[in-house]
Design an enzyme around this catalytic site. Structure first.
Site, PDB file in Angstrom:
ATOM      1  N   CYS A   1      -1.907   4.623  -8.223  1.00 13.58           N
ATOM      2  CA  CYS A   1      -1.868   5.973  -7.640  1.00 13.58           C
ATOM      3  C   CYS A   1      -2.001   7.025  -8.734  1.00 13.58           C
ATOM      4  CB  CYS A   1      -0.550   6.140  -6.874  1.00 13.58           C
ATOM      5  SG  CYS A   1      -0.304   7.784  -6.204  1.00 13.58           S
TER       6      CYS A   1
ATOM      7  N   CYS B   1       0.285  10.108  -8.260  1.00 10.31           N
ATOM      8  CA  CYS B   1       1.683   9.835  -8.616  1.00 10.31           C
ATOM      9  C   CYS B   1       1.865   9.796 -10.140  1.00 10.31           C
ATOM     10  CB  CYS B   1       2.149   8.495  -8.075  1.00 10.31           C
ATOM     11  SG  CYS B   1       1.685   8.162  -6.382  1.00 10.31           S
ATOM     12  N   ASP B   2       0.975   9.125 -10.827  1.00  4.84           N
ATOM     13  CA  ASP B   2       1.238   8.760 -12.224  1.00  4.84           C
ATOM     14  C   ASP B   2       0.327   9.422 -13.254  1.00  4.84           C
ATOM     15  OD1 ASP B   2       3.253   7.092 -11.339  1.00  4.84           O
ATOM     16  OD2 ASP B   2       1.899   5.399 -11.061  1.00  4.84           O
TER      17      ASP B   2
HETATM   18  C1  LIG Z   1       3.776   1.529  -8.141  1.00  5.90           C
HETATM   19  C2  LIG Z   1       3.751   2.675  -7.172  1.00  5.90           C
HETATM   20  C3  LIG Z   1       4.167   3.924  -7.600  1.00  5.90           C
HETATM   21  C4  LIG Z   1       4.149   5.005  -6.722  1.00  5.90           C
HETATM   22  N1  LIG Z   1       4.577   6.217  -7.166  1.00  5.90           N
HETATM   23  C5  LIG Z   1       4.628   7.263  -6.335  1.00  5.90           C
HETATM   24  C6  LIG Z   1       5.085   8.542  -6.770  1.00  5.90           C
HETATM   25  O1  LIG Z   1       5.431   8.732  -7.951  1.00  5.90           O
HETATM   26  N2  LIG Z   1       5.103   9.542  -5.866  1.00  5.90           N
HETATM   27  C7  LIG Z   1       4.698   9.392  -4.565  1.00  5.90           C
HETATM   28  O2  LIG Z   1       4.778  10.346  -3.795  1.00  5.90           O
HETATM   29  N3  LIG Z   1       4.244   8.194  -4.123  1.00  5.90           N
HETATM   30  C8  LIG Z   1       4.201   7.136  -4.970  1.00  5.90           C
HETATM   31  N4  LIG Z   1       3.713   5.925  -4.538  1.00  5.90           N
HETATM   32  C9  LIG Z   1       3.264   5.827  -3.136  1.00  5.90           C
HETATM   33  C10 LIG Z   1       4.491   5.662  -2.219  1.00  5.90           C
HETATM   34  O3  LIG Z   1       5.313   4.654  -2.714  1.00  5.90           O
HETATM   35  C11 LIG Z   1       4.038   5.334  -0.808  1.00  5.90           C
HETATM   36  O4  LIG Z   1       3.200   6.361  -0.340  1.00  5.90           O
HETATM   37  C12 LIG Z   1       5.236   5.209   0.151  1.00  5.90           C
HETATM   38  O5  LIG Z   1       6.155   4.256  -0.314  1.00  5.90           O
HETATM   39  C13 LIG Z   1       4.753   4.796   1.537  1.00  5.90           C
HETATM   40  O6  LIG Z   1       5.886   4.721   2.342  1.00  5.90           O
HETATM   41  P1  LIG Z   1       5.922   3.908   3.727  1.00  5.90           P
HETATM   42  O7  LIG Z   1       7.316   4.049   4.203  1.00  5.90           O
HETATM   43  O8  LIG Z   1       4.806   4.334   4.587  1.00  5.90           O
HETATM   44  O9  LIG Z   1       5.589   2.392   3.355  1.00  5.90           O
HETATM   45  P2  LIG Z   1       6.058   1.377   2.217  1.00  5.90           P
HETATM   46  O10 LIG Z   1       6.694   2.073   1.078  1.00  5.90           O
HETATM   47  O11 LIG Z   1       4.835   0.561   1.970  1.00  5.90           O
HETATM   48  O12 LIG Z   1       7.170   0.489   2.933  1.00  5.90           O
HETATM   49  C14 LIG Z   1       6.820  -0.412   3.926  1.00  5.90           C
HETATM   50  C15 LIG Z   1       8.100  -1.075   4.409  1.00  5.90           C
HETATM   51  O13 LIG Z   1       7.803  -1.885   5.542  1.00  5.90           O
HETATM   52  C16 LIG Z   1       8.461  -3.134   5.387  1.00  5.90           C
HETATM   53  N5  LIG Z   1       7.771  -4.109   6.226  1.00  5.90           N
HETATM   54  C17 LIG Z   1       6.519  -4.608   6.105  1.00  5.90           C
HETATM   55  N6  LIG Z   1       6.279  -5.536   7.062  1.00  5.90           N
HETATM   56  C18 LIG Z   1       7.416  -5.602   7.818  1.00  5.90           C
HETATM   57  C19 LIG Z   1       7.804  -6.351   8.958  1.00  5.90           C
HETATM   58  N7  LIG Z   1       6.991  -7.253   9.520  1.00  5.90           N
HETATM   59  N8  LIG Z   1       9.053  -6.173   9.457  1.00  5.90           N
HETATM   60  C20 LIG Z   1       9.892  -5.276   8.918  1.00  5.90           C
HETATM   61  N9  LIG Z   1       9.571  -4.521   7.835  1.00  5.90           N
HETATM   62  C21 LIG Z   1       8.351  -4.684   7.294  1.00  5.90           C
HETATM   63  C22 LIG Z   1       8.423  -3.392   3.898  1.00  5.90           C
HETATM   64  O14 LIG Z   1       9.396  -4.371   3.526  1.00  5.90           O
HETATM   65  C23 LIG Z   1       8.759  -1.996   3.373  1.00  5.90           C
HETATM   66  O15 LIG Z   1      10.147  -1.788   3.403  1.00  5.90           O
HETATM   67  C24 LIG Z   1       3.701   4.835  -5.391  1.00  5.90           C
HETATM   68  C25 LIG Z   1       3.261   3.585  -4.956  1.00  5.90           C
HETATM   69  C26 LIG Z   1       3.278   2.515  -5.825  1.00  5.90           C
HETATM   70  C27 LIG Z   1       2.819   1.159  -5.358  1.00  5.90           C
END
Ligand SMILES: Cc1cc2nc3c(=O)[nH]c(=O)nc-3n(C[C@H](O)[C@H](O)[C@H](O)COP(=O)(O)OP(=O)(O)OC[C@H]3O[C@@H](n4cnc5c(N)ncnc54)[C@H](O)[C@@H]3O)c2cc1C
Length: 327
Positions: A148, A151-152
Site C-alpha cells: 500500500c 499507507c507507507d
Molecule cells: C501491511 C499492510 C499495511 C497497511 N497499512 C495501512 C495504513 O498504514 N493505513 C491505512 O489506512 N491502511 C493500511 N492498510 C490497509 C488496511 O489494513 C485495510 O484497508 C483494512 O484493514 C481493511 O479493513 P477490513 O475490515 O475491510 O478488512 P481486513 O482488515 O482485511 O479484515 C478482514 C477480517 O475478516 C476476517 N475474515 C475473513 N474471512 C472470514 C470468515 N470466513 N469468517 C469470519 N471472519 C473472516 C479476517 O480474519 C479479518 O479479521 C494496510 C494493509 C496492509 C496489508
C-alpha cells in the site's frame, strides 16, 4: 500493545445461537460496525476469522488514521477498536464462518465452533493482497515490504524503492511513490506492461521511474529493515542482488468472498456489490470494507463503511420490529 486474546468470548460449543447482528470479520470495518451496533444495544457478535484485527494488525505504524498525531501501531489500533466495541456490549469470538445460507431470514451461518441465526449480517471479511510467496516477504512485511503506497509511501522519503507489477495499480502506486522516493524501479516479469496507455506514458516519461523487464524478485534480504532484493531474469536465468530500501508489491488483491458465491451479487473480481446504503443484493445483509471496496482500501474508509453498514442494520431491525408489532 498486544491484541487482547483474553477478551475473546468462549466458543459457542456446537449450539445454535440467535443474534440480531452478526459481523463476519474483526478488521477495522467489522470492529467499527460492532461499536455502532453495540451502542444501539443490539449486542452484536463479531467472528474474528483467522486474522485477529485484519490486515492492519500486520503493520508496525499507521500514520494516516486521524486522532493519533504521532502515529499508532497497527495492532494497537485494532486492539483499541475492539476494547471500545466491547465496552458497549459487543462480543468478539475467535471463530470463522464456514458456510452461509442467505435464502431466508434469519440467516444461517455455520462456523468452526457452532451455528448462528442472524436477523442481519454485516460482512467485513476484507481482502488479501496477492503475495509473491518468496523468502523474506512475510518477515519484512511492515519493515520495508508493503502492499500500500498510500499507507507507507511517507516512510520512504528520499529512499530507493522497487515496485513489482505491470498493471494499472502498480503504475498508479509507482507514480504516487514519486512524491516521496528518490527512485522507483519497476520490476516486471514481462517485456511490456498491462496498464492503460495513459498510465504507461506517464510512468515511462517520469524521470524517477526506471524499469527492469523480464525479471522476477526471488528473495528479500535485510537486517532490521529491507536492504536488498535478489532478482532473476526469466529469459537468461541470470540472478543479481539489487540494493533497495523497500519493496512495494502490487500484483492484485483478492476479496475474501468465496463463502457468498451464488448467494450475493459480486463483480467480476469477486467484490460484493453494494448500494449507497451498504446493502448487498439480499435484504438485511450488508457489506463494509475491502470485501466490497476495490478503490480506497484504507483503515479509515473501511471503518467508515463499517459504521454506515451498522447504522443501516439498526434501521433494518427497527423496521422489522415495527412490522412485527403491527402484525
Ligand atoms: C501491511 C499492510 C499495511 C497497511 N497499512 C495501512 C495504513 O498504514 N493505513 C491505512 O489506512 N491502511 C493500511 N492498510 C490497509 C488496511 O489494513 C485495510 O484497508 C483494512 O484493514 C481493511 O479493513 P477490513 O475490515 O475491510 O478488512 P481486513 O482488515 O482485511 O479484515 C478482514 C477480517 O475478516 C476476517 N475474515 C475473513 N474471512 C472470514 C470468515 N470466513 N469468517 C469470519 N471472519 C473472516 C479476517 O480474519 C479479518 O479479521 C494496510 C494493509 C496492509 C496489508
Amino acid at each position: 500493545m498486544d491484541f487482547n486474546f483474553t477478551n475473546l468470548s468462549a466458543k459457542p460449543s456446537g449450539e445454535t445461537r440467535h443474534v440480531k447482528v452478526l459481523i463476519l470479520g474483526s478488521g477495522p470495518a467489522g470492529l467499527a460496525a460492532a461499536l455502532y451496533a453495540a451502542r444501539a444495544d443490539l449486542a452484536p457478535v463479531v467472528l474474528t476469522g483467522m486474522s485477529l484485527g485484519g490486515q492492519v494488525s500486520l503493520t508496525h505504524m499507521v500514520e494516516n488514521y486521524p486522532g493519533f498525531p504521532s502515529g499508532v501501531g497497527g495492532q494497537e489500533l485494532v486492539d483499541l477498536f475492539q476494547k471500545q466495541a466491547e465496552r458497549f456490549g459487543a462480543r468478539v469470538e475467535f471463530d470463522t464462518a464456514s458456510e452461509v445460507d442467505l435464502s431466508r431470514r434469519p440467516y444461517r451461518v455455520s462456523t468452526y465452533n457452532g451455528e448462528y441465526l442472524a436477523d442481519t449480517l454485516i460482512i467485513t471479511t476484507g481482502a488479501t493482497p496477492i503475495h509473491l510467496n518468496i523468502p523474506g516477504e512475510t518477515e519484512f512485511t511492515g519493515r520495508g515490504v508493503s502492499y500500500c503506497a498510500t499507507c507507507d509511501g511517507w516512510f520512504f522519503k528520499d529512499k530507493d524503492v522497487v515496485v513489482v507489477g505491470g498493471g494499472d495499480s502498480a503504475l498508479e502506486e509507482a507514480l504516487f511513490l514519486t512524491r516521496y522516493a528518490k527512485s522507483i524501479t519497476i520490476v516486471h516479469r514481462r517485456d511490456s506492461l498491462r496498464a492503460g496507455a495513459i498510465l504507461q506514458k506517464r510512468a515511462i516519461e517520469e524521470p524517477k521511474i526506471k524499469f527492469i523487464w523480464d525479471t522476477v524478485v526471488t528473495k528479500v534480504a535485510g537486517d532490521e529493515a529491507v536492504r536488498s532484493l535478489w532478482i532473476k531474469n526469466i529469459k537468461t536465468g541470470a540472478e543479481q542482488e539489487l540494493p533497495t530500501d523497500g519493496l512495494f508489491i502490487f500484483i492484485g488483491h483478492h476479496p475474501n468472498t468465496e463463502l457468498f458465491a451464488g448467494q450475493l451479487e459480486m463483480d467480476g473480481r469477486g467484490y460484493l456489490r453494494t448500494d449507497v446504503t451498504m446493502h448487498t443484493s439480499v435484504p438485511g445483509v450488508f457489506v463494509a470494507g475491502e470485501a466490497g471496496d476495490p478503490h480506497y482500501r484504507q483503515v479509515i474508509t473501511s471503518a467508515g463503511m463499517g459504521a454506515a453498514a451498522a447504522m443501516q442494520a439498526i434501521r433494518f431491525i427497527e423496521e422489522l420490529e415495527a412490522e412485527e408489532a403491527h402484525a
